[in-house]
Design an enzyme around this catalytic site. Structure first.
Site, PDB file in Angstrom:
ATOM      1  CD  GLU A 161      -3.086  -0.978   0.249  1.00 51.78           C
ATOM      2  OE1 GLU A 161      -3.080  -0.041  -0.553  1.00 51.78           O
ATOM      3  OE2 GLU A 161      -3.962  -1.868   0.249  1.00 51.78           O
ATOM      4  NE  ARG A 193      -3.765   2.852  -0.778  1.00 53.77           N
ATOM      5  CZ  ARG A 193      -5.032   2.778  -0.417  1.00 53.77           C
ATOM      6  NH1 ARG A 193      -5.704   3.846  -0.089  1.00 53.77           N
ATOM      7  NH2 ARG A 193      -5.645   1.602  -0.356  1.00 53.77           N
ATOM      8  CG  ASP A 228      -6.222  -7.302  -7.516  1.00 59.30           C
ATOM      9  OD1 ASP A 228      -5.164  -7.674  -6.978  1.00 59.30           O
ATOM     10  OD2 ASP A 228      -6.992  -6.480  -6.977  1.00 59.30           O
TER      11      ASP A 228
HETATM   12  C1  DMJ Z   1      -6.327   0.771  -4.950  1.00 60.38           C
HETATM   13  O1  DMJ Z   1      -5.508   0.950  -3.864  1.00 60.38           O
HETATM   14  C2  DMJ Z   1      -5.590   0.133  -6.093  1.00 60.38           C
HETATM   15  O2  DMJ Z   1      -6.290   0.320  -7.272  1.00 60.38           O
HETATM   16  C3  DMJ Z   1      -5.355  -1.340  -5.866  1.00 60.38           C
HETATM   17  O3  DMJ Z   1      -4.786  -1.940  -6.976  1.00 60.38           O
HETATM   18  C4  DMJ Z   1      -6.664  -2.033  -5.573  1.00 60.38           C
HETATM   19  N1  DMJ Z   1      -7.389  -1.398  -4.508  1.00 60.38           N
HETATM   20  C5  DMJ Z   1      -7.554   0.023  -4.539  1.00 60.38           C
HETATM   21  C6  DMJ Z   1      -8.742   0.521  -5.324  1.00 60.38           C
HETATM   22  O4  DMJ Z   1      -9.806  -0.287  -5.383  1.00 60.38           O
END
Ligand code: DMJ
Length: 685
Positions: A251, A255, A407
């Site tokens: 994260e 971010r 994902d």
């Molecule tokens: C975000 O932090 C990023 O897109 C991540 O890949 C998946 N979760 C959240 C948004 O849904």
């Protein structure tokens, strides 16, 4: 103000060169032509024009004909308004303006004047009669500002924010507080250190909007907020003070490191930004290098040698690593494979000697190991489970899904190829994975119960069903037992497929330069699959009555899925056209970006305004029902007291980008978005 005026002139001049493709003038022209057609139909027979009364009957018929035509026209307009989902409804853009904006109250109150120390410009060109796409763009900027002002006034600086309580806090401390209570908090508990989660994640969206706004007032507001954020990043963020063992490596990388890098790229390479924020590049680069070095410790064994499978958490102050608290401490597959773009670009901007030259290859090692483990096992057939042990490097879990913990593993395969097309290993890997996704996961729903006005008659019978991605709870060896549970998170995939298929170009370019796309397998089939999945994700909004916002998870209506084998689904919410069910615990909405993201890619590559319309609809519903909050329940519209940083960094950004003209925003052949929508330039040698 002098500075502001020269800024404004610059803005006006810059706007002159804009592509007319989506301009308001263009739509007005269309309207004029349309109006002319109507007048042509009024051309009465010559005899009538001369007032010859012996043709009364003909006159009556002609007038009736014109009336009928008008009624038909009205009917069509109404129909389009109610059924905008598959239509290219230019009227929807043309009509959108300050009079019918979802943010009308905000635009009219003038409350915002109190918040700023500068005078507002009375003849803001956008407020003076702008309509259509240009106004939508303005409204998205204003929605961003509205929510940002709430955060700025009440919780500026905190890593987490609750917009109803108007309070926030940092990760490592316990108490929610208003920013005015910070001094009391410090006296009682000691100084609290932010990591810059919201501020840094959001900054590049602000820079993008500042760089592209047509509104002189929004320009002033963005400049003010960008300067506040830059000052905060420079003076108040000290990564060496974040003495907390549970800072999540993934994260923080996507971010915070991603946000610093993307903002650095913008202020370094966009002339208006470079001139407006002259020292920003130095501040952002310094913080990115510092944070990057600290995060890289998660890739180290205790003796300092390189560990290809990082642990989940890191203490940024001490470098102490710790495993996740779940499943016996295994790492998440998607988390360890969604760090690579950030470190590769960091390496690109770092002065020589700061990082080892082997870092570029080392950072790819999680992929090498996962691929090796997959090849040794018959359990997964190229698709990945959710977990991997950082100690034994074994894969764990039976569930095959496109949702969380899997994902962005697929996403970063194709995006690493896009970042560096000189090496096609990731490209080959992506198409191999997609074949398996198609073999095991791609399914169709039962026929939808669409209203007859929907555009399914023109030979488009495939619109009657939705294509979705199933989950395999018992793995690939038991493919008949599949689940039709589908996370909103899955909706990133169509965008990634489109990036892979088009290499960031649009379809017209592909048609003219077929040779460049010879390495793309089944190009038409994969393109269609991506658009079908985008449509499915749009249905998650379209079919949720009241709010028309997607829930976190749906269960698609597929009679072969395990969920449909018992009658439990009879107790769940059933969507408007019967495409899916929502379980009671999945009715929330975190303002996630994935659907807006894929719709943006679909628009960029196809240039079809239908996709603009879809993101327009989604934007309106977010503003109308979410009002800057997550939702507890998309069926009733109940909001939650939470704002996620990806609302600012991703969702609003992708919505905004959908409405920029060709010479604004990003050229997809030149940038790659990390998984948090932070754009990095593709690798230069
Ligand atoms: C975000 O932090 C990023 O897109 C991540 O890949 C998946 N979760 C959240 C948004 O849904």
């Amino acid at each position: 103000m002098a500075e502001n005026n020269s800024q404004n002139n610059k803005l006006r001049n810059r706007k002159k060169s804009k592509s007319p493709a989506l301009s308001v003038e263009n739509t007005s022209e269309k309207e004029d032509k349309h109006a002319k057609k109507v007048i042509d139909n009024r051309n009465l027979p010559v005899s009538l024009q001369r007032g010859k009364s012996n043709h009364k009957w003909t006159a009556l018929m002609t007038v009736l004909g014109v009336l009928l035509l008008k009624i038909l026209q009205e009917y069509n307009n109404k129909k389009y308004k109610n059924n905008t989902f598959y239509e290219d409804d230019d009227a929807a853009y043309l009509e959108y303006s300050s009079e019918n904006s979802v943010l009308r109250d905000y635009h009219e109150t003038g409350v915002e004047n109190k918040r700023y120390e500068f005078d507002f410009i009375k003849d803001d060109p956008v407020m003076n009669g702008t309509k259509g796409t240009a106004f939508i763009k303005f409204d998205i900027e204003s929605a961003f500002l509205k929510d940002w002002e709430g955060y700025y006034d009440n919780g500026f600086g905190y890593d987490m924010y609750h917009p109803t309580a108007k309070k926030g806090k940092n990760f490592a401390d316990g108490k929610l507080r208003h920013k005015s209570e910070e001094l009391d908090y410090t006296n009682e508990h000691g100084k609290s250190f932010p990591i810059g989660y919201i501020i840094i994640d959001s900054l590049d969206t602000m820079l993008l909007m500042y760089n592209n706004t047509d509104s002189l007032n929004n320009n002033l507001k963005f400049k003010f907020h960008i300067e506040e954020c830059l000052a905060f990043i420079e003076k108040s963020i000290e990564f060496d003070k974040i003495d907390d063992d549970h800072i999540n490596v993934f994260e923080t990388t996507i971010r915070v490191l991603g946000g610093l890098l993307a903002s650095y790229n913008l202020v370094e390479n966009e002339p208006l930004l470079k001139e407006s924020f002259p020292d920003a590049n130095i501040i952002l680069q310094r913080q990115a290098l510092d944070l990057g070095s600290r995060l890289l410790k998660s890739f180290e064994y205790d003796d300092g040698s390189f560990n290809p499978i990082p642990l989940t958490n890191i203490n940024l102050a001490t470098g102490k690593k710790s495993p996740s608290g779940e499943q016996g401490g295994v790492s998440s597959v998607s988390e360890i494979t969604t760090l690579q773009l950030e470190f590769k670009y960091l390496l690109q901007i770092a002065p020589k000697g700061i990082f080892p030259t082997t870092l570029y290859q080392d950072i790819e090692k999680p992929f090498d190991i996962i691929e090796e483990k997959l090849s040794e096992s018959s359990q997964y057939d190229e698709l990945i489970p959710q977990f991997i042990s950082a100690y034994s490097q074994s894969l764990y879990g039976n569930l095959i899904s496109m949702g969380s913990r899997a994902d962005s593993y697929y996403e970063y395969i194709i995006k690493q190829y896009h970042y560096n097309m000189d090496d096609d290993k990731f490209q080959k890997l992506f198409w191999k994975k997609l074949d398996k996704i198609k073999q095991y996961m791609v399914k169709q729903t039962e026929e939808l119960n669409l209203p007859s006005s929907y555009d399914v008659k023109k030979g488009k019978s495939k619109l009657k069903r939705l294509t979705y991605l199933a989950e395999l709870p018992y793995g690939v060896n038991n493919p008949q037992s599949f689940s039709s549970k589908f996370d909103h998170l899955n909706c990133f995939l169509p965008g990634s497929i489109l990036l892979g298929v088009t290499k960031g170009h649009d379809v017209e370019y592909i048609k003219r330069n077929k040779k460049e796309f010879k390495d793309i397998p089944d190009i038409k089939e994969n393109y269609d699959l991506a658009l079908d999945l985008t449509r499915t994700c749009y249905h998650m909004y379209l079919e949720t009555e009241v709010t028309h916002l997607a829930p976190e998870i749906v269960v698609f209506n597929d009679p072969s899925a395990i969920e449909l084998q018992s009658d439990q689904h009879n107790y769940w919410y059933k969507s408007k056209y019967d495409a899916f069910f929502i379980k009671p615990l999945d009715v929330h909405n975190l303002q996630r970006p994935e659907t807006a993201e894929s719709i943006y890619y679909a628009y960029k590559v196809s240039k079809s305004r239908t996709f603009q319309l879809w993101n327009f609809e989604i934007f309106k519903k977010f503003v109308e029902y979410g009002k800057g909050h997550c939702l507890k329940d998309v069926v009733t519209g109940k909001i939650d007291d939470k704002t996620e940083s990806f609302w600012f960094s991703e969702t609003l950004k992708y919505l905004y980008l959908t409405f920029l003209s060709e010479d604004e925003g990003f050229d997809l052949t030149k940038v790659v978005f990390n998984t948090e929508a932070h754009a990095f330039p593709v690798k230069s040698n």
